[in-house]
Design a protein around this motif. Structure first.
Motif, PDB file in Angstrom:
ATOM      1  N   ASP A  38     -68.226   8.762  38.695  1.00 21.84           N
ATOM      2  CA  ASP A  38     -69.674   8.874  38.859  1.00 21.84           C
ATOM      3  C   ASP A  38     -70.317   7.499  39.025  1.00 21.84           C
ATOM      4  O   ASP A  38     -69.685   6.464  38.809  1.00 21.84           O
ATOM      5  CB  ASP A  38     -70.277   9.605  37.652  1.00 21.84           C
ATOM      6  N   SER A  50     -67.614   5.883  33.544  1.00 16.56           N
ATOM      7  CA  SER A  50     -67.019   6.994  34.285  1.00 16.56           C
ATOM      8  C   SER A  50     -65.680   6.586  34.882  1.00 16.56           C
ATOM      9  O   SER A  50     -64.739   7.389  34.927  1.00 16.56           O
ATOM     10  CB  SER A  50     -67.968   7.464  35.388  1.00 16.56           C
ATOM     11  N   LEU A 178     -69.766  15.309  38.622  1.00 15.54           N
ATOM     12  CA  LEU A 178     -70.367  13.988  38.832  1.00 15.54           C
ATOM     13  C   LEU A 178     -71.885  14.161  38.888  1.00 15.54           C
ATOM     14  O   LEU A 178     -72.497  14.118  39.967  1.00 15.54           O
ATOM     15  CB  LEU A 178     -69.842  13.364  40.132  1.00 15.54           C
ATOM     16  N   GLU A 180     -74.618  12.382  38.126  1.00  9.60           N
ATOM     17  CA  GLU A 180     -75.494  11.350  38.694  1.00  9.60           C
ATOM     18  C   GLU A 180     -75.324  11.260  40.209  1.00  9.60           C
ATOM     19  O   GLU A 180     -76.292  11.047  40.942  1.00  9.60           O
ATOM     20  CB  GLU A 180     -75.213   9.998  38.033  1.00  9.60           C
ATOM     21  N   THR A 181     -74.100  11.426  40.676  1.00  7.19           N
ATOM     22  CA  THR A 181     -73.840  11.424  42.120  1.00  7.19           C
ATOM     23  C   THR A 181     -74.548  12.589  42.793  1.00  7.19           C
ATOM     24  O   THR A 181     -75.197  12.435  43.835  1.00  7.19           O
ATOM     25  CB  THR A 181     -72.328  11.500  42.383  1.00  7.19           C
ATOM     26  N   GLU A 182     -74.432  13.778  42.197  1.00  5.83           N
ATOM     27  CA  GLU A 182     -75.055  14.977  42.760  1.00  5.83           C
ATOM     28  C   GLU A 182     -76.573  14.831  42.809  1.00  5.83           C
ATOM     29  O   GLU A 182     -77.218  15.149  43.825  1.00  5.83           O
ATOM     30  CB  GLU A 182     -74.678  16.203  41.920  1.00  5.83           C
TER      31      GLU A 182
END
Length: 220
Positions: A38, A50, A178, A180-182
């Motif tokens: 992430d 992460s 993930l 924060e990525t999403e």
């Protein structure tokens, strides 16, 4: 670089899923398996915590990508590499010429002070504003995309920096969480910040964004 370091079949390489599909492709070309970690929600670069959680006995390397003009926490990542005996490679983005960076920062400061209804980027840690990335915090992707379409209709060029995280692409699909990525993929939007922008153009960006920003309600 991965091949030269002996990374290959049976190895895992930790990479970001936020953008840069070519990084994951390079790992597979070397014969290794990309493992997605992430991002930090402020810098949009790999989150060291992460990364550490993603390390297994098969991990051989980490590929760090500096994003939008912000640098990753490379000190912690190199320390992590030393602790786990991993190769840590860095990948930068195309940078604006040095004499343009001050002008980009000046325009970013203007946007920071004027924009409402969107979350402006954190300018800390020597941000060079290769991209000026805001967050449109609505109820998910339709709000950000509708916001972008409305801006373009008002003559403001903008772009979604990462439309689909790499771990959601068919060839690299992974069952991994993930958050924060999403969220970044759903909310981020790059606004113009080029050194060539005139004051009138900057005012138009602010006027268009502020007219729309108040219409979006934060998700609960």
């Amino acid at each position: 670089m991965l091949r030269a370091a002996g990374v290959g079949v049976g190895d895992e390489v930790v990479v970001p899923a936020f953008g840069n599909v070519e990084i994951a492709e390079a790992v597979t070309l070397a014969g290794a398996l990309p493992v997605f970690a992430d991002i930090d929600p402020v810098t949009y670069c790999l989150d060291p915590s992460s990364v550490e959680a993603s390390i297994t006995s098969h991990t051989a390397a980490v590929v760090v990508v500096h994003r939008f003009g912000r640098r990753a926490d490379i000190g912690r990542l190199h320390a992590l590499g030393r602790r786990h005996e991993l190769l840590v490679l860095e990948r930068g983005e195309s940078e604006a010429p040095y004499d343009e960076i001050a002008q980009r920062r000046e325009r970013a400061a203007y946007l920071d002070s004027k924009l409402k209804g969107v979350r402006t980027p954190d300018g800390g840690d020597g941000h060079t504003y290769q991209q000026y990335v805001v967050r449109v915090s609505g109820n998910g992707r339709p709000d950000r995309d509708a916001f972008a379409r409305a801006l373009r209709a008002r003559g403001v060029e903008c772009r979604v920096p990462v439309k689909t995280p790499v771990h959601r692409l068919p060839e690299f699909r992974r069952c991994v969480t993930l958050p924060e990525t999403e969220q970044a993929a759903d909310e981020t939007l790059a606004l113009p910040v080029e050194a060539t922008l005139t004051k009138r153009e900057m005012q138009r960006i602010v006027s268009a964004c502020n007219a729309l920003g108040g219409l979006l309600q934060p998700a609960f």
